[in-house]
Motif scaffolding. Structure first.
Motif, mmCIF file in Angstrom:
data_model
loop_
_atom_site.group_PDB
_atom_site.id
_atom_site.type_symbol
_atom_site.label_atom_id
_atom_site.label_comp_id
_atom_site.label_asym_id
_atom_site.label_seq_id
_atom_site.Cartn_x
_atom_site.Cartn_y
_atom_site.Cartn_z
ATOM 1 N N GLY F 95 -23.663 -8.593 -6.839
ATOM 2 C CA GLY F 95 -23.555 -9.725 -5.925
ATOM 3 C C GLY F 95 -24.859 -10.368 -5.493
ATOM 4 N N ARG F 122 -30.698 -13.589 -11.590
ATOM 5 C CA ARG F 122 -30.709 -15.026 -11.244
ATOM 6 C C ARG F 122 -31.347 -15.810 -12.382
ATOM 7 N N ASP F 123 -31.126 -17.104 -12.401
ATOM 8 C CA ASP F 123 -31.735 -17.965 -13.409
ATOM 9 C C ASP F 123 -31.391 -17.442 -14.795
ATOM 10 N N HIS F 124 -30.124 -17.124 -14.973
ATOM 11 C CA HIS F 124 -29.661 -16.423 -16.180
ATOM 12 C C HIS F 124 -30.141 -17.102 -17.457
ATOM 13 N N ALA F 139 -24.786 -12.291 -14.183
ATOM 14 C CA ALA F 139 -25.515 -13.352 -13.494
ATOM 15 C C ALA F 139 -25.032 -13.485 -12.056
ATOM 16 N N HIS F 140 -25.947 -13.780 -11.161
ATOM 17 C CA HIS F 140 -25.578 -14.132 -9.786
ATOM 18 C C HIS F 140 -26.672 -15.022 -9.220
ATOM 19 N N PRO F 141 -26.288 -16.097 -8.513
ATOM 20 C CA PRO F 141 -27.297 -17.032 -8.032
ATOM 21 C C PRO F 141 -28.100 -16.562 -6.823
#
Lengths: 232, 232, 232, 232, 232, 232
Positions: F95, F122-124, F139-141
Motif C-alpha cells: 500500500g 512508485r513511478d512504476h 505498483a503503488h503511487p
C-alpha cells in the motif's frame, strides 16, 4: 483400523499437544498440526485414531447425487467406532456448518472420541452441551450444502493444513490438534512424558527464581541435580 | 418501518438461527447471513427489524463535514425505536471501534433490541455489561474516525457479506446473525419451529441409540411413528 | 530504560486503552495500536515500559547459530526488569508458539508487567494460570523454531502493525494494546482521565434518558451543568 | 456535476498519480488511493470527474427487483457524460464481472473517460480492445449477479478503500488510481507539476552520478543551481 | 473417459468462458469457475475433458512413500490422453511449483489439451514457451515437495473453489476457467453461441450509439429487428 | 561485505532460481524464497550479494526523526556498491511505494545489481525503463511515509518470508527470488548447473516421446545412456 490400548490412551491423555509437537518436530515432522481450529468451550482432551471424511465444493448435480439421504457424512457417523475421532476436510471454510447437533449426538452415542473439522459448526451451543470434544473453525448457522458436497469417507484428507490418513492418531487440547502416524506414537508419547517431567522440574526451579541460563536447556550441573532428584 | 407483533417476536425468540437459515436456503436465500461477527459475551438472543447505518472510508474533508457533532451515527441512535436492531456497514474492518459504550447505552435506553456491526467495538467490557445484544468483528480501542466517516442512515447496506434493508428482520444467536425479508418471516419462522419439533424428536431417538440411516431425514416408517407421537 | 513512577503507573492503570487511543489520535498518532492480539483469559490490566525482542524467519543456518541455548529470547527473559513489558515481533504469524510456560514463569518471577506478542503462545492454559497479563495472536502447540529465529533484543520492532521502541509505554486491556512514546505519556494519561470523568457523567445522563444531540459532545448548556457538578 | 476545463484536464494528463499522491498527503489526505485495482493492458491515462455506482450483495428478492432490465448499472452507462469516469463499488470482490464488453462499449460511445471498479471485469480481452481506460481487480467470467445487485447510482461510495463522491476527480495511471476532491484539484495539480520539474532536474543530476545526500531533497546549494537553470 | 467430438470441440473453441458461465448460471450452476488462476502469457484457448490429480499436505512419511519416483503425478502425465486437460488440486497455495517444464513437455508430447493447477508453476518461462495452455496461481521456484505429496489421480478434486470430476469439460480463456458436467455441455455450448450472436449484434448497435435501455436485454421492437437480420 | 568473483557471478547468471531452490531444499533450506514479489516487466536476471534496509511502521515522532532528509534509505542508496542487491523489509505491504525512480536511478548509477522489496514501487514505468532488475509486491503511487519509517540499513531483515543477512547471495528470475548463505553458494550453484545439464538431456528425450517412468528421475539404464553422451 487402528485402536489404542487403554495404556497408550492413558499416556496420550497425559501428554500435552505442545509436548507432542516438539517431539514430532525433532523427528522431522513440522506440518502435523491442524491449524485454524479451536475447541468448543468446555471440551475435554481429545485422543483417538482418525476416521476421515472429505467434502468437495458444492455443485448442483453433485449435491443432488451425493448430498441428501444417507450420504457419506451420515454413513461415517453411523459407522464410527468407540474411541475414534472423526476428522473432516472442509477446505478451511468457516461459512457453513459441517457438523450439527444431531450428528454430534450420534457420534457421542457411538462412543466416538470427538470431531475435528476445519469448517464451521451449526447448533454451536447444543453441540457444546453434548460434552463431546469438538474442534472447528467456529460457529455458522448455514447447513453443509451452502458450500459442500459430502463426498467420501475413509480416504486421505487435508485438514487445517495437515494430511490425515485413517488410523492416524489425533490429539487435541487448548493449544491445538496434532496428527501422529501410528508407528511413531509409542516413541513420541514416551519422549513427551519424559520431557514433561523434566520441564516440570525446571518450572519449579524457575518459580523459585532460578535463571534460564544453564537451566533451560539444562547444563550438566543442573542435569546432575535433576537426575539426583533434588529440588533446587 | 417494520414492527414485530409480540406473537411473531416470541416465535422468533424460539427459532434458532441455524433453523431459520435452513428454511431460507430452501427458499433460495443463501447469502443472508452476516458473517465474521460474534456476540459479546453473555449477549441474549437478538430479534428485531433493522435500522441501517452506513460508514464510508475516512477522508479528511468528509470527516470534517460529516464526522463530528450530531452525525449520522448519533442521529440514528437518538432515533432508534424500541425493538429495532441497529445494523452498521463498516466494510468488515476490525481496526477501529464503530460503537462505544455511550452509544450502546443510548440504544439500550431507547429500548433497541441490539446492534450488529461488521466493524469493531470500543469499550468492549462496558458495552458487554449493558446487557444489549451486540454482534461485532471484535474489540478495538480506536475511535470511529480512524477508518470511517459516518455517512448516512436508512439506506440499503452491506454488512458481513449480506444486504440489509431497513425493516429486514434480524435474528442473532451463538451460531450467527441472519437477515430475513419481512414478507418471508411468517412463513420461515413457522417452518423453522415445525422443523425444530421434528429435529428434537429425532435427537431423542439418536440419543437412545437409533442410527441416522432412515431417521435423519425420516423415512416413512419413522415418520409414521413421529406423527403418532411415539417416543422411539 | 524508562521506569514508571508509582503515581504514573497508578494513573495508567485507571486509564482505558480506548481513552488513551482517542487522546493519541488527537495528537496525530493513529498507528499506535498493536492489532491482532487478544489477552489470555483472566488477564489483568497491562502497564509498563517495553523491552523488545525481534524474531526473523526460520533458516537452518541461522537457527543453528542463534536458536538454541541461551538465545536472544532467553537473554531477554533473564534480564527483564520489574514492571517492564516484553514485546515480541513475530510478523503476525500465529502458526507457532513464541512464548511458553517456562518463559512466562521466568518473566513473572522477575516481576515483569506482562508480555505482548503478535505470534502464538504455547502451553496456553499453563501460561494463563500464571496470572501474568499476556496478549497474543492465539494458542499454537509448535515450538518457536517452526517459524522463527530469536534474533536480537533491544532494537526497534514492528508488533501488530505498530512500531515499538525500548522504553515506549505499553498499556493493554480488553479493547487492545496501545504504544505511547514516553515523552507523551504524562500529557496523554491526564487528558484521558479528564475525558473519562466527562464521559462517565455523560453516560449517567444517557442512562437517565438524555439524547445524544447536544450532550455528546457537550454543547455549552450541558457543559455548564457538568462544570457545576450537577447530576442531570 | 463537475466538468473539467480543457486546460485543467491537460495539466492532469501530465501529472503522474505518484506526484498527485505526494501532494495530497502533504495536505493531510492519506486515504485517497483506490487500492487493489490494475489497468487493463494498453490502457491510456485516466482523467475525469466521477460518476458513482453502488452494488450490494446478491439476494434473491433484491436481484429480482433491481437486477434485471434497465437497472441502476445500465441507467448510469446510458447517462454518463463525455469526460466522466464511472466508479463502481463492488466491495473488492474479484469473483464476478462488474462490467462487460457491451457496457464498456456504451461508455466509450458516450465519450466517457474510463471506468474504475474494485470488482472483476468480464470479456476481458474485448473490453481491453475498446481502448477505454479500465481499472479493475482482474478478469472473471461470471455475470454481475453471482455476487451483486446493482443498487443505485449517484451516491457516495467506497471503492478500493477510498471514499468517492460524484464529481470527485479521478486520475489513474500505471501506479494506481487517486481521488481528488474538486476544490483541491487546481492547487494539487499545479504543485505536482512544479515538483515534477524539480524531480526531473534531480533525476538528471543523479543520472550524472550526483549523490542523493543534499540533492534529494535539495539543500540550498543545489537549489541555487536549480533555480539558476543550471544543468549539473 | 469422456472424449469430445471434433464438432463439439470446435464449438467450445468458439464459446467464450464468460458466455458459458452465464448459461451455467441460468441452469443453477454458480460454483463452477476455477478461481485464482491465470493463463501463462500467450496461452491459447483451453478445451478438453479433465484428468484429475490430487495433492495432499507435505508430511515426511507420506512424501517418502508417495513423493518420489514414478509417483501419482508422473503416472498421470504418462497416461494423459490426447485432448485431455490435467487438473490439479493444490489447495490454492502458490508457495511451490506443482508443475515444471519436463512434465509440461510430457503433457504436450502426449497431445494433452492443457493443464490447470490452483498451485504454482516452476520453470515459468520454459513452460510458457512450450505452447501448452497452462493456468496456475503464478510462478514459484520451489519443487512440489515443499508443500505437497502427490497423492492420487482419477478422483474427484477441488480446484480453485470448484469441484472437478474426471471427464468434466474444462474450458479456459483470458476471463478464467470453467467446469461443465459432460451431460450439460451440448446444451450449454449451443445456448452460449446463440447468445454470442445476439450480443455481437447488440454490440454493433451500441457502437453505433444506441442506448442500452430496451436493447440490452432486447425488448420486442429490437428483437424484431434482430430476427429480421437488420443492421440497426 | 561479500563480493562475487566474475566466474561465480557468471555461473549464477546461468543457474535458474528453480534449480537453485531444489538444491537448497536438498540441503535442508526450505524457507529461502522471497515470496509475494514479481519482477518489473523486462527485468534482466538478478544476481548479487545483499545490502539490507529495514522499514518499521509509520509513527509520527519516528518519521519526524528518521523519515526526512538523508535517511537510512538514502544513506544505503548512496553507499550501495557495484554488483550488490538492495533488499528491503517492508512487511509485505503493497500500500505504498518503498522505492521510486530517483532512488532506482541512483542504484543504477552506482552499478547496483538490482533491488528486491516486499513492498510497493512508485513511478512504476519510470523505474522499469531504467533497466535495473527490480522485484516488488507491485505498483503503488503513495510515498514511503504512508506506511513506513526507513529505520536502519545493514541489519538482518525479513523479506517476503525469508531472512536476509547482509552479504547473502540473492538470485532472481521469472520464477522468483532466492537467498543463499555465502558459504553454500559454490556448492549449490555447481550442483544446480550439473542438474540443469541432466534435466536438459531428459527434456530432449521427453520431447522425443520418452515416458517419464524410469527417465525422470533416471534409472540405471537411462543414466548409462546419459553418461555415454547418447541422444536418446
Amino acid at each position: 483400523m487402528t485402536t489404542l490400548s487403554p495404556d497408550l490412551r492413558e499416556r496420550l491423555e497425559r501428554a500435552p499437544v505442545a509436548g507432542l509437537s516438539a517431539q514430532m518436530r525433532k523427528r522431522g515432522y513440522d506440518t502435523v498440526t491442524i491449524d485454524g481450529v479451536r475447541p468448543l468451550p468446555g471440551a475435554p482432551k481429545l485422543v483417538g485414531p482418525a476416521r476421515t471424511l472429505r467434502y468437495i465444493p458444492f455443485r448442483r448435480d453433485l449435491f443432488a447425487s451425493h448430498g441428501g439421504g444417507q450420504n457419506a457424512q451420515k454413513q461415517l457417523f453411523d459407522a464410527v467406532e468407540p474411541g475414534e475421532v472423526v476428522v473432516i476436510e472442509a477446505r478451511g471454510l468457516d461459512g457453513s456448518g459441517t457438523l450439527g447437533d444431531i450428528l454430534a449426538l450420534r457420534a457421542f452415542a457411538r462412543g466416538a472420541a470427538g470431531v475435528v473439522t476445519d469448517g464451521g459448526v451449526r447448533d454451536h451451543d447444543a453441540v457444546a452441551r453434548i460434552g463431546l470434544p469438538v474442534f472447528s473453525a467456529g460457529a455458522h448457522p448455514a447447513v453443509l450444502g451452502r458450500l459442500h458436497v459430502p463426498w467420501e469417507h475413509g480416504s486421505a484428507i487435508a485438514c487445517g493444513g495437515a494430511s490425515v490418513l485413517p488410523g492416524d492418531i489425533i490429539v487435541g487440547d487448548s493449544d491445538g490438534v496434532i496428527v501422529i502416524p501410528p508407528d511413531l506414537v509409542e516413541e513420541v508419547v514416551d519422549a513427551t512424558l519424559a520431557q514433561e517431567d523434566e520441564d516440570a522440574w525446571i518450572a519449579e526451579r524457575v518459580a523459585e527464581g532460578a535463571k534460564l541460563d544453564g537451566l533451560f536447556p539444562m547444563n550438566s550441573a543442573w542435569r546432575e541435580r535433576y537426575e539426583a532428584g533434588l529440588d533446587g
